[in-house]
Write a protein that holds these residues in place. Structure first.
Motif: not given
Length: 172
Positions: A100-120
């Motif tokens: 719930p503290n991730s505030e996922a509802e405020k995120r775009t698909k593009e921002s999630i993909i970018e974060e995923y790529r960075t972490v991976r």
């Protein structure tokens, strides 16, 4: 290193399922393949499904995706600590607070993909630096024994597990 090269009594049976879902794979190859294919999977999710949850008290698709990223960060940190010989027992983390503290509802698909790529990419860089003796180093987290290698495989298997759930329960 392959999944068949590690002792599957470590980690505990709950996490062993994340390793088993992978079959016999090579760690760096799997990390890199997922870096290529998981963003494509996320891109394929219809925008209106990102806020969808298949039941009451279930996470939305966006929350599941951020949970995968958060968990990878935690497992990666544990691998770093153990690889450096840190024997401090690490605490668990409460995913039910993170989501719930991730505030996922405020995120775009593009921002999630970018974060995923960075972490991976960071995970891949870390694991490329490990020789076989480092992959065998061990420590304790969540009161369970872990090897550096098992954490890498759990990163991959945890992602695959949740991708399967997203396909089976969210993308009907």
């Amino acid at each position: 290193m392959r999944t068949s090269d590690i002792v599957l009594t470590k980690p505990a049976p709950f996490y062993k399922a994340y390793i088993d879902v992978l079959g016999d794979v090579e760690l760096l190859d799997m990390l890199e393949r997922q870096l290529d294919n998981f963003p494509k999977f996320i891109e394929s999710i219809p925008d209106d499904k990102m806020s969808y949850a298949y039941g009451q008290d279930k996470w939305t698709m966006a929350q599941v995706l951020l949970h995968i990223i958060d968990s990878e960060r935690v497992f990666q940190y544990r691998a770093l600590r153990f690889s450096r010989g840190d024997q401090t027992s690490l605490p668990g983390f409460d995913q039910d607070l993170y989501v719930p503290n991730s505030e996922a509802e405020k995120r775009t698909k593009e921002s999630i993909i970018e974060e995923y790529r960075t972490v991976r990419e960071s995970t891949i860089s870390l694991y490329r630096s490990f020789d076989p003796s480092i992959l065998g180093r061990e420590g304790f987290a969540s009161n369970l024994p872990w090897s550096v290698a098992s954490l890498g495989f759990v990163i991959c298997g945890h992602q695959k597990h949740h991708r399967n759930i997203l396909r089976e329960r969210y993308l009907l």
